[in-house]
Design an enzyme around this catalytic site. Structure first.
Site, PDB file in Angstrom:
ATOM      1  N   ASP A  31      67.785  42.196  73.318  1.00  0.00           N
ATOM      2  CA  ASP A  31      68.069  41.588  72.021  1.00  0.00           C
ATOM      3  C   ASP A  31      69.211  40.586  72.150  1.00  0.00           C
ATOM      4  OD1 ASP A  31      66.197  43.238  71.071  1.00  0.00           O
ATOM      5  OD2 ASP A  31      67.551  44.527  69.891  1.00  0.00           O
ATOM      6  N   GLU A  33      70.173  38.801  74.802  1.00  0.00           N
ATOM      7  CA  GLU A  33      69.746  37.540  75.418  1.00  0.00           C
ATOM      8  C   GLU A  33      68.913  36.712  74.443  1.00  0.00           C
ATOM      9  OE1 GLU A  33      68.614  38.083  79.934  1.00  0.00           O
ATOM     10  OE2 GLU A  33      68.356  39.957  78.824  1.00  0.00           O
ATOM     11  N   PHE A  34      68.067  37.425  73.704  1.00  0.00           N
ATOM     12  CA  PHE A  34      67.231  36.733  72.729  1.00  0.00           C
ATOM     13  C   PHE A  34      68.092  35.993  71.710  1.00  0.00           C
ATOM     14  CE2 PHE A  34      64.761  36.324  68.871  1.00  0.00           C
ATOM     15  CZ  PHE A  34      63.554  35.847  69.346  1.00  0.00           C
ATOM     16  N   SER A  80      37.052  39.214  45.656  1.00  0.00           N
ATOM     17  CA  SER A  80      37.322  40.660  45.761  1.00  0.00           C
ATOM     18  C   SER A  80      36.241  41.267  46.638  1.00  0.00           C
ATOM     19  CB  SER A  80      37.184  41.339  44.414  1.00  0.00           C
ATOM     20  OG  SER A  80      38.235  41.094  43.604  1.00  0.00           O
ATOM     21  N   LEU A  81      36.284  42.578  46.777  1.00  0.00           N
ATOM     22  CA  LEU A  81      35.224  43.266  47.499  1.00  0.00           C
ATOM     23  C   LEU A  81      34.588  44.284  46.570  1.00  0.00           C
ATOM     24  CD1 LEU A  81      37.003  43.990  50.899  1.00  0.00           C
ATOM     25  CD2 LEU A  81      35.037  42.494  50.557  1.00  0.00           C
ATOM     26  N   GLU A 110      35.999  47.113  59.770  1.00  0.00           N
ATOM     27  CA  GLU A 110      37.440  46.903  59.920  1.00  0.00           C
ATOM     28  C   GLU A 110      38.146  47.856  58.972  1.00  0.00           C
ATOM     29  OE1 GLU A 110      38.103  42.795  58.887  1.00  0.00           O
ATOM     30  OE2 GLU A 110      36.388  42.217  60.108  1.00  0.00           O
ATOM     31  N   LYS A 112      40.558  48.730  55.967  1.00  0.00           N
ATOM     32  CA  LYS A 112      41.000  47.992  54.787  1.00  0.00           C
ATOM     33  C   LYS A 112      42.504  48.186  54.673  1.00  0.00           C
ATOM     34  CE  LYS A 112      39.588  46.973  50.079  1.00  0.00           C
ATOM     35  NZ  LYS A 112      40.813  47.111  49.289  1.00  0.00           N
ATOM     36  N   ASP A 114      46.096  47.993  53.362  1.00  0.00           N
ATOM     37  CA  ASP A 114      46.539  48.018  51.977  1.00  0.00           C
ATOM     38  C   ASP A 114      47.845  47.246  51.818  1.00  0.00           C
ATOM     39  OD1 ASP A 114      46.456  48.552  49.353  1.00  0.00           O
ATOM     40  OD2 ASP A 114      47.005  50.665  49.510  1.00  0.00           O
ATOM     41  N   GLU A 169      45.838  40.148  55.510  1.00  0.00           N
ATOM     42  CA  GLU A 169      46.542  41.066  54.627  1.00  0.00           C
ATOM     43  C   GLU A 169      47.975  41.232  55.133  1.00  0.00           C
ATOM     44  OE1 GLU A 169      44.755  42.027  52.098  1.00  0.00           O
ATOM     45  OE2 GLU A 169      45.757  43.759  51.210  1.00  0.00           O
ATOM     46  N   TYR A 222      39.653  37.084  58.345  1.00  0.00           N
ATOM     47  CA  TYR A 222      38.614  36.078  58.138  1.00  0.00           C
ATOM     48  C   TYR A 222      39.169  34.680  58.350  1.00  0.00           C
ATOM     49  CZ  TYR A 222      34.026  34.778  56.301  1.00  0.00           C
ATOM     50  OH  TYR A 222      32.736  34.337  56.178  1.00  0.00           O
ATOM     51  N   LYS A 308      35.789  53.171  50.073  1.00  0.00           N
ATOM     52  CA  LYS A 308      37.119  53.667  49.704  1.00  0.00           C
ATOM     53  C   LYS A 308      37.270  55.134  50.073  1.00  0.00           C
ATOM     54  CE  LYS A 308      39.060  50.237  47.260  1.00  0.00           C
ATOM     55  NZ  LYS A 308      40.098  49.958  46.355  1.00  0.00           N
ATOM     56  N   CYS A 402      71.577  64.006  26.299  1.00  0.00           N
ATOM     57  CA  CYS A 402      71.829  64.091  27.737  1.00  0.00           C
ATOM     58  C   CYS A 402      71.876  65.554  28.177  1.00  0.00           C
ATOM     59  CB  CYS A 402      73.143  63.404  28.062  1.00  0.00           C
ATOM     60  SG  CYS A 402      73.609  63.598  29.784  1.00  0.00           S
ATOM     61  N   CYS A 405      75.711  66.271  29.265  1.00  0.00           N
ATOM     62  CA  CYS A 405      76.871  66.230  28.376  1.00  0.00           C
ATOM     63  C   CYS A 405      76.499  66.313  26.908  1.00  0.00           C
ATOM     64  CB  CYS A 405      77.689  64.967  28.637  1.00  0.00           C
ATOM     65  SG  CYS A 405      76.879  63.482  28.052  1.00  0.00           S
ATOM     66  N   CYS A 420      72.252  57.661  29.111  1.00  0.00           N
ATOM     67  CA  CYS A 420      73.311  58.425  28.461  1.00  0.00           C
ATOM     68  C   CYS A 420      74.513  57.498  28.369  1.00  0.00           C
ATOM     69  CB  CYS A 420      73.672  59.660  29.284  1.00  0.00           C
ATOM     70  SG  CYS A 420      75.248  60.363  28.768  1.00  0.00           S
ATOM     71  N   CYS A 426      80.521  62.186  31.168  1.00  0.00           N
ATOM     72  CA  CYS A 426      79.284  62.815  31.609  1.00  0.00           C
ATOM     73  C   CYS A 426      79.376  63.045  33.112  1.00  0.00           C
ATOM     74  CB  CYS A 426      78.125  61.876  31.245  1.00  0.00           C
ATOM     75  SG  CYS A 426      76.521  62.486  31.747  1.00  0.00           S
TER      76      CYS A 426
HETATM   77  P1  AMP Z   1      40.078  44.755  46.255  1.00  0.00           P
HETATM   78  O1  AMP Z   1      41.456  44.188  46.016  1.00  0.00           O
HETATM   79  O2  AMP Z   1      40.042  46.242  46.168  1.00  0.00           O
HETATM   80  O3  AMP Z   1      39.018  44.035  45.507  1.00  0.00           O
HETATM   81  O4  AMP Z   1      39.756  44.477  47.797  1.00  0.00           O
HETATM   82  C1  AMP Z   1      39.693  43.191  48.298  1.00  0.00           C
HETATM   83  C2  AMP Z   1      40.916  42.937  49.131  1.00  0.00           C
HETATM   84  O5  AMP Z   1      40.957  43.801  50.268  1.00  0.00           O
HETATM   85  C3  AMP Z   1      40.922  41.569  49.746  1.00  0.00           C
HETATM   86  O6  AMP Z   1      41.425  40.621  48.857  1.00  0.00           O
HETATM   87  C4  AMP Z   1      41.831  41.747  50.919  1.00  0.00           C
HETATM   88  O7  AMP Z   1      43.137  41.405  50.527  1.00  0.00           O
HETATM   89  C5  AMP Z   1      41.838  43.225  51.200  1.00  0.00           C
HETATM   90  N1  AMP Z   1      41.472  43.573  52.580  1.00  0.00           N
HETATM   91  C6  AMP Z   1      42.152  44.442  53.348  1.00  0.00           C
HETATM   92  N2  AMP Z   1      41.603  44.569  54.554  1.00  0.00           N
HETATM   93  C7  AMP Z   1      40.535  43.749  54.586  1.00  0.00           C
HETATM   94  C8  AMP Z   1      39.564  43.446  55.589  1.00  0.00           C
HETATM   95  N3  AMP Z   1      39.571  44.039  56.797  1.00  0.00           N
HETATM   96  N4  AMP Z   1      38.617  42.535  55.264  1.00  0.00           N
HETATM   97  C9  AMP Z   1      38.593  41.945  54.047  1.00  0.00           C
HETATM   98  N5  AMP Z   1      39.479  42.199  53.058  1.00  0.00           N
HETATM   99  C10 AMP Z   1      40.451  43.102  53.326  1.00  0.00           C
HETATM  100 ZN    ZN Z   2      75.550  62.468  29.718  1.00  0.00          ZN
END
Ligand code: AMP
Ligand code: ZN
Length: 664
Positions: A31, A33-34, A80-81, A110, A112, A114, A169, A222, A308, A402, A405, A420, A426
């Site tokens: 770290d 040196e970096f 969306s999916l 793949e 998903k 979050d 994501e 994608y 899901k 509260c 108190c 409160c 308190c």
């Molecule tokens: P939803 O928000 O439930 O409609 O799901 C769609 C969202 O899933 C997309 O907008 C992506 O942001 C997300 N997502 C997460 N992983 C993936 C993946 N492997 N391929 C496509 N979408 C993905």
């Molecule tokens: Zn209080």
């Protein structure tokens, strides 16, 4: 070697080290040196603004503030999916598409991820723009923030298409999420509900130095553009890796629905060990020709579906509600539950946030409630099983007084939380404030931890934080577990704490909504407590990251005479209520003037320019308005320049003219 060559060499070298560290988990330098390499580069770039490059690895550490994110239309809509929840759903989907296509289909599975979705534009191998999903048609431009994410290449490697959008994501490691939430809790700030909120919240921070610190990651899924050279999803994922993206190796090419279902079953278990959150699997038709043929519904592609996972939930009885009092007086209701096992731990308590949440959910005492556990520290109630509700189930009467108190609770308009108001009497508030004051990020009084603070308070020696500074060794000595040495340590470290800089002191006094960052910004802007106390609402709101809620809280605090006397006492004890000399501006040349930089700057970076403004007493603003005095327009200045000319009162300067202004 010329300076330009040296700059290029350093950038190249730093990029390689970054890659080894973030992509291969195999650091190639220490770290230390970096940091040296990076400092070297930063120095050369500062000395030679003519070699500025928005995609230099020096940009990853931040230094840019965006006050208003521009709204940008998506060239290709972000869909969306469709969701599925069972094997039957999946079988139906497969039948449907094979019927539409009339041929066999290969799938790519793949995870998903979050988090928050992002669309990043690459042109000629350079990252040029990043936009959030927004409503799918248009989103917010957050390019500066995205540049700080280490796994996103700023420049591509190998054979890249001339222009395309990378869709991916942005996620947060669960561990970082929990750690930051724990810190927020300690600071009395609102918690992020889950890693997804955290990710999107982080992407919209105004100061990208903060974004850089959050450990965000990007998982590409994608590419989209005109005539891309790929024929399948699988090929595209492989090439994403070659271009320098971090592609998780969990994805799999499947030849049949059976293989897809096996993948789902496997990851329903394995996902629990991943360092980031996933809420399902995305199954995509592999062949791009088939994808095209299937097309889109108004909302989502027909060629992909999300499976899901069932969130881990349990059903249990709600026994009672407890009310906790924080150091700022905020009341947090917490549900007591009949013990139930959930995701490997026994759960007895769940968060119910505030009164509105309880009303909205219509939670009643004795109800059977569903609790869910995401990445959160404390599980939450997500619903009520109304089928088994007892006819006499009582509505929850939110606490009016509260629990500590007995004072009547208050709730300010526009705020969800009850407070409160009995600040002085308190006890959880008193003790909370003492603990906060001595904590590491505040006055850092090492020899007084929470326990000692409590001990001193119970002995009647310390009732408010000013009492720490009046402590006498003789008074401490007779206390439980105190010896000559520990008593002396307390006296010494209290004395030592007087050296803490103003920003720590301001944070330590514990004004509601004034956390570490806000405190830093206030000090930087106003420099002295007197100016902060005298600031109008308008002046307060003009500071970055300070909105109406925070400004009101600050005004409210200093309006009270008690607080003014309290500050005076701390001042008399010698605490710092002014910014240190080293941080102060070097001249007042630009005092009272506002500046904005636009276009591509060649003499200095935007961050350097903004620093110069600040050091000479001027102020940077982020948008064009009547309040703007000077617009410094670099090459290719566009809409801002036009707008400034329309306003008429804005003085437009070249970079050179700005530099001249500084020295005259
Ligand atoms: P939803 O928000 O439930 O409609 O799901 C769609 C969202 O899933 C997309 O907008 C992506 O942001 C997300 N997502 C997460 N992983 C993936 C993946 N492997 N391929 C496509 N979408 C993905
Ligand atoms: Zn209080």
């Amino acid at each position: 070697m010329t300076t330009e060559e040296r700059i290029h060499q350093l950038r190249e070298e730093i990029n390689q080290h970054n890659y080894a560290y973030y992509h291969q988990d195999q650091p190639t330098v220490s770290d230390f040196e970096f940091d040296l390499l990076l400092k070297d580069l930063q120095r050369l770039e500062a000395e030679h603004p003519e070699f500025y490059d928005a995609n230099s690895p020096s940009q990853r550490v931040g230094g840019m503030v965006t006050k208003n994110f521009a709204t940008v239309p998506h060239e290709y809509r972000m869909y969306s999916l469709d969701n599925s929840y069972s094997i039957e759903d999946m079988e139906e989907w497969e039948k449907r598409i094979e019927k539409l296509l009339g041929e066999q289909v290969q799938f790519v599975c793949e995870l998903k991820y979050d988090g928050a979705s992002i669309s990043i534009l690459y042109e000629n191998g350079e990252l040029t723009q990043a936009v959030t999903r927004g409503d799918g048609v248009q989103g917010d431009e957050i390019t500066n923030n995205i540049r700080t994410i280490k796994t996103i290449p700023l420049k591509l490697e190998g054979d890249y298409p001339a222009k395309f959008y990378m869709r991916g994501e942005i996620t947060i490691p669960i561990q970082t999420f929990q750690q930051i939430n724990a810190e927020r809790k300690e600071n009395g700030q609102e918690l992020y509900a889950n890693p997804r909120n955290f990710a999107s919240g982080s992407l919209k921070l105004q100061d990208n130095t903060e974004v850089a610190k959050r450990g965000l990651q990007c998982f590409p899924y994608y590419f989209i553009g005109n005539q891309l050279p790929y024929t399948t999803q699988w090929e595209m994922l492989q090439s994403a890796h070659k271009l320098g993206f971090k592609v998780p190796d969990s994805s799999k090419l499947c030849n049949s629905l059976e293989e897809v279902l096996a993948f789902i079953a496997e990851w329903d278990v394995k996902r629990k060990d991943l360092p980031y959150e996933t809420d399902g699997i995305v199954i995509k038709v592999n062949d791009f020709r088939q994808q095209e043929e299937l097309g889109y519904t108004s909302k989502s592609p027909r060629w992909a579906i999300a499976y899901k996972f069932k969130a881990e939930a349990a059903e249990t009885e709600l026994l009672s509600i407890d009310y906790q009092v924080g150091r700022t007086g905020a009341i947090t209701p917490v549900a007591n539950l009949a013990a139930v096992s959930l995701a490997g731990t026994v759960v007895r308590r769940a968060s119910v946030h505030n009164e509105d949440f309880i009303r909205k959910m219509d939670i009643r005492l004795g109800d059977m409630v569903y609790v869910e556990k995401g990445g959160e520290i404390i599980p939450k109630i997500v619903g009520v099983n109304l089928d088994v509700r007892q006819p006499d189930a009582q509505e929850i009467q939110f606490m009016q007084h509260c629990p500590a108190c007995g004072s009547a609770l208050v709730r300010k308009e526009g705020e969800a939380q009850h407070y409160c108001p009995n600040e002085k009497g308190c006890s959880p508030q008193i003790i909370g404030r003492l603990e906060h004051f001595v904590s590491r990020k505040a006055m850092d009084i090492e020899s007084i931890g929470s326990e000692t603070a409590l001990l001193l308070h119970e002995a009647g020696l310390v009732n408010d934080v000013t009492d720490f500074y009046a402590l006498k060794k003789e008074a401490i000595l007779p206390l439980d577990r105190m010896a000559e040495k520990s008593a002396q340590n307390i006296i010494d470290s209290v004395e030592e704490s007087k050296k803490q800089p103003f920003e720590k002191v301001l944070y330590a006094i514990g004004i509601r909504h004034v956390g570490e960052t806000v405190s830093k910004k206030l000090v930087k802007h106003f420099q002295t407590i007197d100016r902060i106390m005298a600031a109008t609402m308008e002046e307060l709101i003009s500071v970055d990251d300070i909105g109406e809620k925070i400004a009101l809280s600050i005004k409210d605090y200093f309006r009270q005479e008690e607080h003014q006397a309290f500050i005076q006492r701390l001042r008399d004890y010698g605490l710092n209520f002014e910014m240190g000399e080293a941080d102060k501006p070097t001249s007042t040349h630009l005092e009272g003037k506002t500046f904005l930089f636009t276009g591509s700057l060649t003499k200095f970076t935007r961050a350097e320019a903004q620093k110069m403004v600040e050091q000479n007493g001027g102020k940077n603003v982020s948008s064009i308005s009547k309040n703007l005095n000077y617009l410094i327009a670099g090459e290719k200045a566009g809409s801002k320049l036009k707008k400034a000319e329309e306003i008429g009162t804005v003085v437009v300067l070249t970079e050179d003219e700005f530099l001249t202004m500084l020295t005259n």
